[in-house]
Design an enzyme around this catalytic site. Structure first.
Site, mmCIF file in Angstrom:
data_model
loop_
_atom_site.group_PDB
_atom_site.id
_atom_site.type_symbol
_atom_site.label_atom_id
_atom_site.label_comp_id
_atom_site.label_asym_id
_atom_site.label_seq_id
_atom_site.Cartn_x
_atom_site.Cartn_y
_atom_site.Cartn_z
ATOM 1 N N ASP A 13 50.154 42.363 32.548
ATOM 2 C CA ASP A 13 49.095 41.545 33.106
ATOM 3 C C ASP A 13 48.742 42.105 34.483
ATOM 4 O OD1 ASP A 13 47.323 39.356 33.192
ATOM 5 O OD2 ASP A 13 48.739 38.211 34.388
ATOM 6 N N ASP A 15 46.690 40.132 37.396
ATOM 7 C CA ASP A 15 46.850 39.154 38.472
ATOM 8 C C ASP A 15 48.229 38.510 38.403
ATOM 9 O OD1 ASP A 15 44.214 39.192 39.745
ATOM 10 O OD2 ASP A 15 43.483 38.439 37.830
#
Length: 259
Positions: A13, A15
């Site tokens: 991922d 963020d």
């Protein structure tokens, strides 16, 4: 747990794992550099459908993270892949930004508000009442309802913002129709991403900061999962879920040596 095969490809991922509010998380640059030097296929994932991979490549580069365009996978790309598989050459009424409209254009979709096959909802900072009203009427007229992701809020420097899932709930209330979400935690996003880089779930790992999206999607796609504590999930919250990541680490810096 049972012995797993060595990790040959990585999904992570963005963020909360690599960056936080526009600033790289310590260790992110070393992790990306190690991945690129290793030659192992990898993807940086985001549920945010606003930006194209080219946009995100430029944004990450300004932060000192050199991620190739082809190593960026968004919920907009996963949505486009899903629609191309379901109904090639179809049409859609789109609420969203360039990341989503470009992905749909690239698969040959016609973007229209005249009898579309789908209403496709993605992220935008300019949700309009007029656009949502049109979406409701098109869905009531028979268009199928698709959303890029179920995230109810998104981050900003001023605080949380309403995101796709929140607007989808409004449209569902007005139509009685539930959308199909293509992004995390749907393992479809993981599987289409793995296919894009020619990787297999048995030898892949997913890194994320959220139990309810990143870890869940990685687990359901059959991958090893690593939870980092630099994002939304706190250590004491891990036990609140009926499933566990393969490993919990403080940050992405702890995984550099695993590559």
């Amino acid at each position: 747990m049972a012995d797993r095969k060595p990790i040959e490809s990585w999904l992570t991922d963005m963020d909360g794992v690599l960056i936080h509010e526009g600033v790289p998380i310590p260790g992110a640059d070393a992790f990306i550099k190690r991945l690129r030097e290793s030659g192992k296929p990898f993807l940086v994932l985001t549920n945010n459908s606003i930006y194209t991979p080219r946009d995100l490549h430029a944004r990450l580069r300004r932060m000192g993270l050199e991620v190739p365009i082809e190593s960026i996978w968004t919920s907009a790309l996963a949505t486009a892949q899903f629609l191309e598989d379901q109904r090639p050459g179809g049409s859609a009424y789109v609420i969203g930004e360039a990341g989503l409209t470009t992905a749909l254009h690239d698969i040959g979709y016609i973007l229209t508000d005249h009898d579309p096959d789908y209403v496709v909802l993605g992220e935008t900072r300019t949700y309009s009442f007029e656009a949502m009203t049109k979406a409701v009427r098109l869905i009531n007229a028979g268009a199928r309802f698709i959303c890029t992701n179920p995230d109810e809020t998104g981050p900003s420097t001023e605080g949380p913002l309403p995101a796709t899932g929140a607007v989808a709930a409004l449209i569902t209330k007005a139509t009685g129709k539930q959308p199909y979400f293509a992004g995390k935690p749907n393992p479809l996003m993981m599987r289409t991403g793995l296919n894009a880089i020619g990787a297999h779930s048995e030898t892949s790992a997913m890194i994320g900061d959220r139990m309810d999206t990143d870890v869940l999607a990685g687990m359901e796609a059959g991958m090893q999962t690593f939870l980092v504590l630099t994002g939304l999930t706190r250590p004491e919250q891990v036990e609140d879920f009926p499933y566990r990541p393969s490993q919990v680490v403080d940050s992405i810096a702890d995984l550099v040596e695993r590559v």
